[in-house]
Design a protein around this motif. Sequence first.
Motif, PDB file in Angstrom:
ATOM      1  N   TYR A 104       0.818  -1.221   0.000  1.00 57.22           N
ATOM      2  CA  TYR A 104       0.000   0.000   0.000  1.00 57.22           C
ATOM      3  C   TYR A 104       0.852   1.272   0.000  1.00 57.22           C
ATOM      4  N   PRO A 105       1.831   1.420   0.905  1.00 57.00           N
ATOM      5  CA  PRO A 105       2.663   2.635   0.823  1.00 57.00           C
ATOM      6  C   PRO A 105       3.403   2.763  -0.506  1.00 57.00           C
ATOM      7  N   LEU A 140       4.893   8.834  -1.385  1.00 58.34           N
ATOM      8  CA  LEU A 140       5.773   8.221  -0.382  1.00 58.34           C
ATOM      9  C   LEU A 140       7.209   8.715  -0.586  1.00 58.34           C
ATOM     10  N   PRO A 141       7.830   9.319   0.442  1.00 52.09           N
ATOM     11  CA  PRO A 141       9.240   9.752   0.303  1.00 52.09           C
ATOM     12  C   PRO A 141      10.146   8.544   0.076  1.00 52.09           C
ATOM     13  N   PHE A 166      12.819   2.369  -2.280  1.00 49.88           N
ATOM     14  CA  PHE A 166      12.174   1.183  -1.710  1.00 49.88           C
ATOM     15  C   PHE A 166      11.783   0.190  -2.808  1.00 49.88           C
ATOM     16  N   LEU A 167      11.277   0.708  -3.928  1.00 50.05           N
ATOM     17  CA  LEU A 167      10.921  -0.189  -5.037  1.00 50.05           C
ATOM     18  C   LEU A 167      12.158  -0.888  -5.587  1.00 50.05           C
ATOM     19  N   PHE A 168      13.270  -0.152  -5.668  1.00 50.11           N
ATOM     20  CA  PHE A 168      14.515  -0.771  -6.140  1.00 50.11           C
ATOM     21  C   PHE A 168      14.937  -1.910  -5.215  1.00 50.11           C
ATOM     22  N   LEU A 169      14.821  -1.683  -3.904  1.00 50.46           N
ATOM     23  CA  LEU A 169      15.210  -2.724  -2.944  1.00 50.46           C
ATOM     24  C   LEU A 169      14.306  -3.954  -3.065  1.00 50.46           C
ATOM     25  N   VAL A 170      13.012  -3.723  -3.302  1.00 44.01           N
ATOM     26  CA  VAL A 170      12.091  -4.853  -3.468  1.00 44.01           C
ATOM     27  C   VAL A 170      12.449  -5.651  -4.715  1.00 44.01           C
ATOM     28  N   VAL A 171      12.683  -4.932  -5.832  1.00 45.37           N
ATOM     29  CA  VAL A 171      13.028  -5.630  -7.082  1.00 45.37           C
ATOM     30  C   VAL A 171      14.389  -6.313  -6.958  1.00 45.37           C
ATOM     31  N   VAL A 209       4.349  -8.698  -3.595  1.00 46.61           N
ATOM     32  CA  VAL A 209       4.271  -7.272  -3.248  1.00 46.61           C
ATOM     33  C   VAL A 209       4.054  -6.436  -4.500  1.00 46.61           C
ATOM     34  N   LEU A 210       4.765  -6.765  -5.563  1.00 48.55           N
ATOM     35  CA  LEU A 210       4.634  -5.995  -6.802  1.00 48.55           C
ATOM     36  C   LEU A 210       3.253  -6.184  -7.434  1.00 48.55           C
ATOM     37  N   ILE A 211       2.713  -7.400  -7.376  1.00 52.71           N
ATOM     38  CA  ILE A 211       1.371  -7.633  -7.910  1.00 52.71           C
ATOM     39  C   ILE A 211       0.333  -6.825  -7.132  1.00 52.71           C
TER      40      ILE A 211
END
Length: 286
Positions: free
Chosen positions: A97-98, A104-105, A110-115, A154-156
């Motif tokens: 959600y965030p 979101l700052p 954060f997206l890079f870390l998830v990927v 998380v990405l879905i």
Amino acid sequence: MVRGIEDRLFHGIVIAILVLCGAAAVFPLLYVLSVSLTPFSEVLKNGGFILIPRSITFDAYHKLLTESNLPRAFWVTIYITVVGTALNLAVTVLMAYPLSRKVLPGRSLFLFLVVFTLLFGGGIIPTYLVVKSVGLLNSTWALILPNLVWSFNVLIMKSFFESLPEELFESARMDGAREFRILWQMVLPLSLPVTMTIGLFYAVGHWNEFFQAIMYVTDRSLFPLQVIVRELLVQTQAPLENVENMTPTETLQMASVVMASLPIIIVYPFLQKHFTKGMLLGSIKG
């Protein structure tokens, strides 16, 4: 509309392929179920191959439930499936959600870390050392916490949250709703298909838990279902004397496979509607 010969031929080929695929999927299930319910003497008379049993016995199931570790393994598997899936969904939603909110700052970081974690894992040995250092060895938490969240899920879910109309969020904020209330009372009810789909992914993963169990657990009382089933499957075939009075290993093996698969087979039809819809939404919006 009148169909031509080519259309009827095409539909005939498609139906034939679907029938073959369906038969290929049903045949192993029918064989395993039939052998588990058939007296071993009848299995021997048919050369070890039988699809439709002439007589039925539940001796193998009774023996598994009363004389093996299977009931305890069932409870362990049910526990890690229920608790693990609930925690998986909670963490996945609270991450997705965030990340779906553009305000979101540090969102890109954060997206890079998830990927990054999706593409590169920590490795077996470092992960084992981490699990050991935090004292999770020989506990059911070792089967839950190391895979608490899957980056792909998380990405879905993030993509689904992003597809919701922004006007809904703006109207909720104008009415004084905070982000957690928006998530709980508005976003989650609208996200039931994708939540059920991802929940099914997590639940099936926990139900089939095997690798982490043999890595992190040595206490037999904490072995999940798949480890016990694997032990039954690799047991040496028992001697064939007194086949009328014995429950042979092969029958026990097939019965254990049926018992391990049956809960998921029973649950899946009730989730199929949400599962199909969730997969389609993910494919379109992702």
